[in-house]
Design an enzyme around this catalytic site. Structure first.
Site, PDB file in Angstrom:
ATOM      1  N   GLY A 268     -16.177 -42.223  15.581  1.00  0.00           N
ATOM      2  CA  GLY A 268     -15.557 -40.891  15.532  1.00  0.00           C
ATOM      3  C   GLY A 268     -16.125 -40.089  14.374  1.00  0.00           C
TER       4      GLY A 268
ATOM      5  N   GLY B  94     -16.139 -37.046  13.460  1.00  0.00           N
ATOM      6  CA  GLY B  94     -15.568 -35.714  13.233  1.00  0.00           C
ATOM      7  C   GLY B  94     -15.418 -35.491  11.736  1.00  0.00           C
TER       8      GLY B  94
ATOM      9  CE  LYS C  69      -1.276 -36.024   8.113  1.00  0.00           C
ATOM     10  NZ  LYS C  69      -2.533 -36.307   8.748  1.00  0.00           N
TER      11      LYS C  69
ATOM     12  CG  ASN D   3       1.228 -33.879  11.120  1.00  0.00           C
ATOM     13  OD1 ASN D   3       0.661 -34.945  11.013  1.00  0.00           O
ATOM     14  ND2 ASN D   3       0.885 -32.839  10.386  1.00  0.00           N
TER      15      ASN D   3
ATOM     16  CG  ASN E 255      -0.306 -24.857   7.867  1.00  0.00           C
ATOM     17  OD1 ASN E 255      -0.411 -24.703   9.088  1.00  0.00           O
ATOM     18  ND2 ASN E 255      -0.879 -25.863   7.223  1.00  0.00           N
TER      19      ASN E 255
ATOM     20  CB  SER F 180      -5.237 -30.626  12.850  1.00  0.00           C
ATOM     21  OG  SER F 180      -3.934 -31.123  12.963  1.00  0.00           O
TER      22      SER F 180
ATOM     23  CD  GLU G 122      -5.269 -35.515  17.173  1.00  0.00           C
ATOM     24  OE1 GLU G 122      -5.972 -36.535  17.088  1.00  0.00           O
ATOM     25  OE2 GLU G 122      -5.007 -34.790  16.196  1.00  0.00           O
TER      26      GLU G 122
END
Ligand code: PAF
Length: 312
Positions: A24, A26, A195, A199, A213, A266, A278
């Site tokens: 990954g 990214g 977290k 989120n 935000n 994100s 996600e």
């Protein structure tokens, strides 16, 4: 832009300093690949089948300085057995990505899962019970400008742990040297949940209202949504056994909003980039827990539906 180049001499492989394969490439994958490599670790990027390059430059921009490192690249077809793996794909890609290299993993290979959301590790443990999974969560700020070219926007904290393991493994020493503010956490499930709870509040709201935000703390209609959502997330968090995280959630959310005021979350970046979000591993995971405890969570249910209708 000032340039800093690293061409490390390949280090000797030991239990403390094994070869890390990055699955990954990214923003978070490249950031950690670059840091591990520049501190003397052997690091190799695992790319998709069909990738022709045998090495790629990783470019990291930070505060007006550019660092470039060339790292070796392998694909599932030409890779040696993997003893140490860092997984930094999108949450929904993890399973297929690990399956694509399943034939290279050995009994007791180590895999560090540094992915947004929760619920993925359980599935991985079921399908690859012989692997040693470590979980990780990070608050580093980084986004991709182009493939393997990232902007590092803010120094965060990285926590790594494994349920039931109090002391870090031998390789962790190298990680704590390579990565600023990298801590061993003997209660990693709590860190992950803390977290996740933040989120669950910030990500879907910013994605739906197309706002930074910081706007969540400034616009009145949004502060009301934040309060309602904090309440619901907090109830589920409490039922799941994380009472302190539940009690502190409104303050924690307010402090993350203030500390990342100019960031676009994100999830908003995924929506803007036309990528899948996600949400199934963030709000979706939370709702699965709510169901287990028989908790009604109408606001979260509506949000996940809105995100799927508008953004997927
Ligand atoms: O997903 C994100 O963007 C981050 O975790 C957070 C904390 C919401 C800040 O943008």
């Amino acid at each position: 832009m000032p340039q800093a180049a690293f061409n490390p001499i390949p280090p000797i492989l030991t239990a403390q300093n094994p070869n890390w394969y990055i699955l990954g490439a990214g923003a978070i994958g490249c950031l950690n690949a670059g840091r591990l490599s520049s501190s003397g670790c052997n690091v190799t990027l695992l790319m998709r089948k069909g990738t022709l390059q045998t090495s790629l430059p990783i470019i990291i921009d930070r505060d007006g300085t550019r660092t470039t490192q060339r790292l070796p690249v392998v694909t599932p077809d030409n890779c040696k057995p993997i003893s140490h793996l860092l997984i930094t794909t999108k949450a929904y890609d993890v399973h297929d990505a690990v399956a694509s290299i399943g034939h290279l993993l050995r009994k007791n290979s180590t895999a560090v899962l540094m992915v947004n959301g929760m619920g993925i590790a359980e599935q991985l443990r079921k399908d690859w019970p012989h692997l040693h999974f470590y979980l990780s969560t990070t608050t580093e700020g980084a986004y991709s400008i182009a493939p393997q070219h990232i902007q590092h926007t803010g120094q965060g904290e990285t926590r790594i742990g494994r349920q039931g393991q109090n002391a870090p493994p031998p390789w962790f020493h190298q990680w704590s040297r390579a990565i600023d503010s990298c801590f061993w956490d003997d209660n990693i499930e709590s860190a992950l949940w803390a977290k996740l709870a933040v989120n669950c509040v910030i990500n879907p709201l910013t994605a739906l209202h197309n706002c930074s935000n910081g706007e969540l703390g400034q616009r009145q209609e949004l502060t009301e949504h934040v309060a309602t959502l904090c309440n619901e997330v907090s109830n589920i968090t409490h039922a799941a056994g994380f009472e302190q995280i539940a009690a502190a959630l409104p303050q924690r959310v307010a402090s993350v909003i203030a500390g990342t005021a100019r960031n676009r979350s994100s999830m908003l970046q995924d929506v803007e980039g036309g990528r899948r979000t996600e949400i199934d591993y963030i709000t979706g995971f939370l709702l699965r827990v709510a169901d287990q405890f028989g908790i009604d969570a109408p606001y979260n249910r509506a949000l996940i539906q809105d995100i799927k209708n508008n953004a997927h």
